[in-house]
Design a protein around this motif. Sequence first.
Motif, PDB file in Angstrom:
ATOM      1  N   GLN A 187       0.817  -1.213   0.000  1.00  0.00           N
ATOM      2  CA  GLN A 187       0.000   0.000   0.000  1.00  0.00           C
ATOM      3  C   GLN A 187       0.851   1.263   0.000  1.00  0.00           C
ATOM      4  OE1 GLN A 187      -3.212  -0.394  -0.470  1.00  0.00           O
ATOM      5  NE2 GLN A 187      -2.893  -2.617  -0.374  1.00  0.00           N
ATOM      6  N   PHE A 188       2.101   1.143   0.481  1.00  0.00           N
ATOM      7  CA  PHE A 188       3.000   2.284   0.503  1.00  0.00           C
ATOM      8  C   PHE A 188       3.783   2.431  -0.803  1.00  0.00           C
ATOM      9  CE2 PHE A 188       3.254   1.469   5.326  1.00  0.00           C
ATOM     10  CZ  PHE A 188       2.085   2.199   5.517  1.00  0.00           C
ATOM     11  N   LEU A 189       3.479   1.570  -1.746  1.00  0.00           N
ATOM     12  CA  LEU A 189       4.256   1.530  -2.978  1.00  0.00           C
ATOM     13  C   LEU A 189       3.406   1.982  -4.158  1.00  0.00           C
ATOM     14  CD1 LEU A 189       7.006   0.615  -4.126  1.00  0.00           C
ATOM     15  CD2 LEU A 189       5.955  -1.602  -4.565  1.00  0.00           C
ATOM     16  N   GLN A 190       3.854   3.001  -4.868  1.00  0.00           N
ATOM     17  CA  GLN A 190       3.134   3.482  -6.041  1.00  0.00           C
ATOM     18  C   GLN A 190       4.150   3.690  -7.161  1.00  0.00           C
ATOM     19  OE1 GLN A 190      -0.284   3.736  -6.161  1.00  0.00           O
ATOM     20  NE2 GLN A 190       0.082   3.990  -8.355  1.00  0.00           N
ATOM     21  N   MET A 191       4.393   2.633  -7.923  1.00  0.00           N
ATOM     22  CA  MET A 191       5.394   2.701  -8.992  1.00  0.00           C
ATOM     23  C   MET A 191       4.845   3.399 -10.235  1.00  0.00           C
ATOM     24  SD  MET A 191       7.578  -0.818  -8.835  1.00  0.00           S
ATOM     25  CE  MET A 191       6.699  -1.437 -10.222  1.00  0.00           C
ATOM     26  N   VAL A 192       3.590   3.065 -10.595  1.00  0.00           N
ATOM     27  CA  VAL A 192       2.945   3.638 -11.778  1.00  0.00           C
ATOM     28  C   VAL A 192       1.496   3.951 -11.435  1.00  0.00           C
ATOM     29  CG1 VAL A 192       4.441   2.500 -13.478  1.00  0.00           C
ATOM     30  CG2 VAL A 192       2.422   1.307 -12.615  1.00  0.00           C
ATOM     31  N   SER A 193       0.768   4.533 -12.371  1.00  0.00           N
ATOM     32  CA  SER A 193      -0.645   4.848 -12.129  1.00  0.00           C
ATOM     33  C   SER A 193      -1.453   3.561 -12.016  1.00  0.00           C
ATOM     34  CB  SER A 193      -1.195   5.712 -13.264  1.00  0.00           C
ATOM     35  OG  SER A 193      -1.148   5.005 -14.489  1.00  0.00           O
ATOM     36  N   PRO A 194      -2.583   3.580 -11.286  1.00  0.00           N
ATOM     37  CA  PRO A 194      -3.361   2.356 -11.052  1.00  0.00           C
ATOM     38  C   PRO A 194      -3.794   1.644 -12.325  1.00  0.00           C
ATOM     39  CG  PRO A 194      -4.098   4.106  -9.590  1.00  0.00           C
ATOM     40  CD  PRO A 194      -3.125   4.722 -10.542  1.00  0.00           C
ATOM     41  N   ASN A 195      -4.096   2.400 -13.403  1.00  0.00           N
ATOM     42  CA  ASN A 195      -4.581   1.780 -14.638  1.00  0.00           C
ATOM     43  C   ASN A 195      -3.469   1.413 -15.615  1.00  0.00           C
ATOM     44  OD1 ASN A 195      -7.266   1.953 -13.835  1.00  0.00           O
ATOM     45  ND2 ASN A 195      -7.504   4.025 -14.650  1.00  0.00           N
ATOM     46  N   GLU A 196      -2.240   1.651 -15.252  1.00  0.00           N
ATOM     47  CA  GLU A 196      -1.117   1.316 -16.127  1.00  0.00           C
ATOM     48  C   GLU A 196      -1.025  -0.194 -16.324  1.00  0.00           C
ATOM     49  OE1 GLU A 196       2.481   1.804 -18.353  1.00  0.00           O
ATOM     50  OE2 GLU A 196       0.947   3.237 -17.734  1.00  0.00           O
ATOM     51  N   THR A 197      -0.836  -0.624 -17.576  1.00  0.00           N
ATOM     52  CA  THR A 197      -0.717  -2.049 -17.875  1.00  0.00           C
ATOM     53  C   THR A 197       0.653  -2.556 -17.435  1.00  0.00           C
ATOM     54  OG1 THR A 197      -2.186  -1.855 -19.770  1.00  0.00           O
ATOM     55  CG2 THR A 197      -0.787  -3.805 -19.684  1.00  0.00           C
ATOM     56  N   VAL A 198       0.650  -3.672 -16.730  1.00  0.00           N
ATOM     57  CA  VAL A 198       1.906  -4.296 -16.296  1.00  0.00           C
ATOM     58  C   VAL A 198       1.893  -5.763 -16.713  1.00  0.00           C
ATOM     59  CG1 VAL A 198       2.218  -2.749 -14.321  1.00  0.00           C
ATOM     60  CG2 VAL A 198       0.974  -4.900 -14.020  1.00  0.00           C
ATOM     61  N   VAL A 199       3.066  -6.306 -16.904  1.00  0.00           N
ATOM     62  CA  VAL A 199       3.208  -7.741 -17.156  1.00  0.00           C
ATOM     63  C   VAL A 199       3.622  -8.400 -15.845  1.00  0.00           C
ATOM     64  CG1 VAL A 199       4.522  -9.523 -18.364  1.00  0.00           C
ATOM     65  CG2 VAL A 199       3.799  -7.470 -19.592  1.00  0.00           C
ATOM     66  N   VAL A 200       2.874  -9.400 -15.431  1.00  0.00           N
ATOM     67  CA  VAL A 200       3.165 -10.099 -14.172  1.00  0.00           C
ATOM     68  C   VAL A 200       3.617 -11.519 -14.496  1.00  0.00           C
ATOM     69  CG1 VAL A 200       2.269 -10.903 -11.970  1.00  0.00           C
ATOM     70  CG2 VAL A 200       1.506  -8.710 -12.896  1.00  0.00           C
TER      71      VAL A 200
END
Length: 333
Positions: A187-200
């Motif tokens: 919760q303390f981590l915000q690398m990119v915007s919430p709607n940004e597409t990421v590969v997991v």
Amino acid sequence: MAEEVLSQNEIDSLLSALSTGEMNAEELRNEEKEKKVRVYDFKRALRFSKDQIRSLSRIHENFSRLLTTYFSAQLRTYVNIEVASVDQLPYEEFIRSIPTMTILNIFSVPPLEGRILMETNPNIAYAMMDRVLGGKGSSVNKVDNLTEIETTIMSHLFERSLENYQEAWGSIVDIDPMLEEFEVNPQFLQMVSPNETVVVVSLNTTIGETSGMINICIPHVVLEPIIPKLSVHYWMQKEQPKDRDPEEVEALSRTLKGTEMEMRAILGEADMSIQQFLEMKEEDVIRLDQAIDQPMRLKVDDEEKFYIQPGKSKNKLAVQVIEEYRGGAGQDE
């Protein structure tokens, strides 16, 4: 677009259905006029093709093998890591899917922009910790109150593993991963915007008798500059052998031809004990395993290559090649 060609029987059946009323020509016209709409969720944008996802999976399969070797050496216990899945989803969805308290390693990958997140299940992390400190590899989930020593040990363990990540990506891009942050609360981590597409990339991990998941989250902004390199076309081009420069081939050939090697003519061999060797005296006879009517063998760098016979050439001892040695077949059978 290719058109479908109907056979004469299909045309006759269609005309018959229209004439008998089984099919309504007006309904067919209306269906053609209707626009075909495909539902697209902008919150879950698919920005990577299946081809690119397969390339990412191949890279991380290599990484999982390297990581298995690394952790096996560091922990000295059974370790097995393999790719479970590779998915693309919004960053917010990924954050919601991981535990409230977990092990988060955030590292940069210059020259690429952005940062990559490696999330390790607490069960796995504490099994590693227990092994490093001399235990059996049992897991205790108390990630919410890590001590300073535990934090240092864990961060160093994962930081050294990034060398394997650099090697796994070596065929695509030369990166220099560097650990920047170590967190336990997503919760303390915000690398990119919430709607940004990421590969997991999810890795099934087993350490001793403990199993869990390691998730690698790669934002689109990190992969954007190298997306063209993730295509099959790029891989095929890279794998095609390039024509060698004729001058380079000639230089290599000259170097090889000038290489020296040791050649030995073997008259025969004999086995004896140390006691027999110590008891030897002048005029004793050593019986060899080579019959007098059999050809000798020529060894090149300790490998038998030719059958030979002894002789003289210009008042010097010499051997003449009879034929190529074939591993026991032929004259010595």
